[in-house]
Design a protein around this motif. Structure first.
Motif, PDB file in Angstrom:
ATOM      1  N   LEU A 181     -14.431  -5.630  24.353  1.00  0.00           N
ATOM      2  CA  LEU A 181     -14.506  -5.360  23.007  1.00  0.00           C
ATOM      3  C   LEU A 181     -13.407  -4.630  22.438  1.00  0.00           C
ATOM      4  CD1 LEU A 181     -18.300  -3.552  23.657  1.00  0.00           C
ATOM      5  CD2 LEU A 181     -17.701  -5.633  22.818  1.00  0.00           C
ATOM      6  N   ASP A 182     -12.967  -5.155  21.253  1.00  0.00           N
ATOM      7  CA  ASP A 182     -11.908  -4.559  20.410  1.00  0.00           C
ATOM      8  C   ASP A 182     -12.420  -3.443  19.563  1.00  0.00           C
ATOM      9  OD1 ASP A 182     -12.985  -6.004  18.488  1.00  0.00           O
ATOM     10  OD2 ASP A 182     -11.412  -7.365  17.912  1.00  0.00           O
ATOM     11  N   SER A 183     -11.736  -2.912  18.800  1.00  0.00           N
ATOM     12  CA  SER A 183     -12.082  -1.732  17.959  1.00  0.00           C
ATOM     13  C   SER A 183     -13.242  -2.204  16.880  1.00  0.00           C
ATOM     14  CB  SER A 183     -10.876  -1.278  17.355  1.00  0.00           C
ATOM     15  OG  SER A 183     -10.131  -2.166  16.389  1.00  0.00           O
ATOM     16  N   VAL A 184     -13.180  -3.431  16.577  1.00  0.00           N
ATOM     17  CA  VAL A 184     -14.094  -3.992  15.586  1.00  0.00           C
ATOM     18  C   VAL A 184     -15.500  -4.104  16.268  1.00  0.00           C
ATOM     19  CG1 VAL A 184     -14.850  -5.822  14.118  1.00  0.00           C
ATOM     20  CG2 VAL A 184     -12.533  -5.069  13.986  1.00  0.00           C
ATOM     21  N   ALA A 185     -15.362  -4.748  17.456  1.00  0.00           N
ATOM     22  CA  ALA A 185     -16.440  -4.968  18.339  1.00  0.00           C
ATOM     23  C   ALA A 185     -17.191  -3.681  18.652  1.00  0.00           C
ATOM     24  CB  ALA A 185     -16.136  -5.826  19.303  1.00  0.00           C
ATOM     25  N   ASP A 188     -15.538  10.180  13.122  1.00  0.00           N
ATOM     26  CA  ASP A 188     -14.251  10.813  13.936  1.00  0.00           C
ATOM     27  C   ASP A 188     -14.562  10.927  15.421  1.00  0.00           C
ATOM     28  OD1 ASP A 188     -16.236  12.825  13.447  1.00  0.00           O
ATOM     29  OD2 ASP A 188     -14.742  14.452  13.729  1.00  0.00           O
ATOM     30  N   VAL A 189     -15.679  10.889  15.845  1.00  0.00           N
ATOM     31  CA  VAL A 189     -16.248  11.031  17.131  1.00  0.00           C
ATOM     32  C   VAL A 189     -15.915   9.463  17.820  1.00  0.00           C
ATOM     33  CG1 VAL A 189     -18.191  11.065  18.853  1.00  0.00           C
ATOM     34  CG2 VAL A 189     -17.876  12.762  16.750  1.00  0.00           C
ATOM     35  N   LEU A 190     -16.133   8.555  16.687  1.00  0.00           N
ATOM     36  CA  LEU A 190     -16.025   7.122  17.466  1.00  0.00           C
ATOM     37  C   LEU A 190     -14.491   6.930  17.885  1.00  0.00           C
ATOM     38  CD1 LEU A 190     -17.994   5.285  14.787  1.00  0.00           C
ATOM     39  CD2 LEU A 190     -18.643   6.200  16.920  1.00  0.00           C
ATOM     40  N   PHE A 191     -13.643   7.489  17.638  1.00  0.00           N
ATOM     41  CA  PHE A 191     -12.218   7.272  17.892  1.00  0.00           C
ATOM     42  C   PHE A 191     -12.106   7.662  19.197  1.00  0.00           C
ATOM     43  CE2 PHE A 191     -11.692   7.500  13.215  1.00  0.00           C
ATOM     44  CZ  PHE A 191     -11.336   6.128  13.093  1.00  0.00           C
ATOM     45  N   GLY A 192     -12.821   8.683  19.671  1.00  0.00           N
ATOM     46  CA  GLY A 192     -12.689   9.209  21.316  1.00  0.00           C
ATOM     47  C   GLY A 192     -13.446   8.340  21.983  1.00  0.00           C
ATOM     48  N   VAL A 193     -14.270   7.130  21.862  1.00  0.00           N
ATOM     49  CA  VAL A 193     -14.832   6.336  22.734  1.00  0.00           C
ATOM     50  C   VAL A 193     -13.896   5.245  23.396  1.00  0.00           C
ATOM     51  CG1 VAL A 193     -16.587   4.632  22.781  1.00  0.00           C
ATOM     52  CG2 VAL A 193     -16.895   6.607  21.380  1.00  0.00           C
ATOM     53  N   SER A 194     -13.795   5.509  24.647  1.00  0.00           N
ATOM     54  CA  SER A 194     -13.161   4.599  25.529  1.00  0.00           C
ATOM     55  C   SER A 194     -13.489   3.866  26.572  1.00  0.00           C
ATOM     56  CB  SER A 194     -11.995   5.117  25.982  1.00  0.00           C
ATOM     57  OG  SER A 194     -11.772   6.148  26.594  1.00  0.00           O
ATOM     58  N   THR A 195     -14.713   4.457  27.129  1.00  0.00           N
ATOM     59  CA  THR A 195     -15.616   3.983  28.311  1.00  0.00           C
ATOM     60  C   THR A 195     -17.012   3.894  27.910  1.00  0.00           C
ATOM     61  OG1 THR A 195     -16.276   6.062  29.233  1.00  0.00           O
ATOM     62  CG2 THR A 195     -14.106   5.360  29.645  1.00  0.00           C
ATOM     63  N   VAL A 196     -17.771   3.123  28.626  1.00  0.00           N
ATOM     64  CA  VAL A 196     -19.296   2.981  28.533  1.00  0.00           C
ATOM     65  C   VAL A 196     -20.049   4.659  28.616  1.00  0.00           C
ATOM     66  CG1 VAL A 196     -21.343   1.874  29.282  1.00  0.00           C
ATOM     67  CG2 VAL A 196     -19.567   0.650  29.036  1.00  0.00           C
TER      68      VAL A 196
END
Length: 90
Positions: free
Chosen positions: A42-46, A65-73
């Motif tokens: 999943l890229d940033s758009v996905a 702003d919270v979404l930018f901190g999402v890197s894992t499931v």
């Protein structure tokens, strides 16, 4: 029941359903909290589409702003379990 009451497995199920909607190739995949979002394809758009799908499924709303901190499931699971109900207008 609130999303805070969800077990990790229930939240992972929500992530899996949303991921399958974003990319059908992920429909058969089993997710773990340690899975890296980029490594599962999943890229940033996905990833944004994944979050929108989760919001639609759960009635939650996440701050942008919270979404930018999402890197894992696991990060997504924590968002679900700590999410705030969406404010619906009108």
């Amino acid at each position: 029941m609130t999303t805070a009451d969800l077990t990790e497995e229930e939240a992972l199920s929500i992530v899996a359903k949303a991921a399958a909607q974003v990319d059908a190739r992920l429909a058969e995949r089993t997710f773990t909290p340690a899975d890296d979002i980029g490594e599962i394809g999943l890229d940033s758009v996905a990833t944004l589409e994944l979050i929108v799908s989760i919001e639609d499924q759960t009635g939650l709303s996440f701050d942008d702003d919270v979404l930018f901190g999402v890197s894992t499931v696991g990060d997504v699971v924590e968002l679900i379990r700590g999410g705030k109900p969406a404010v619906r207008e009108g």
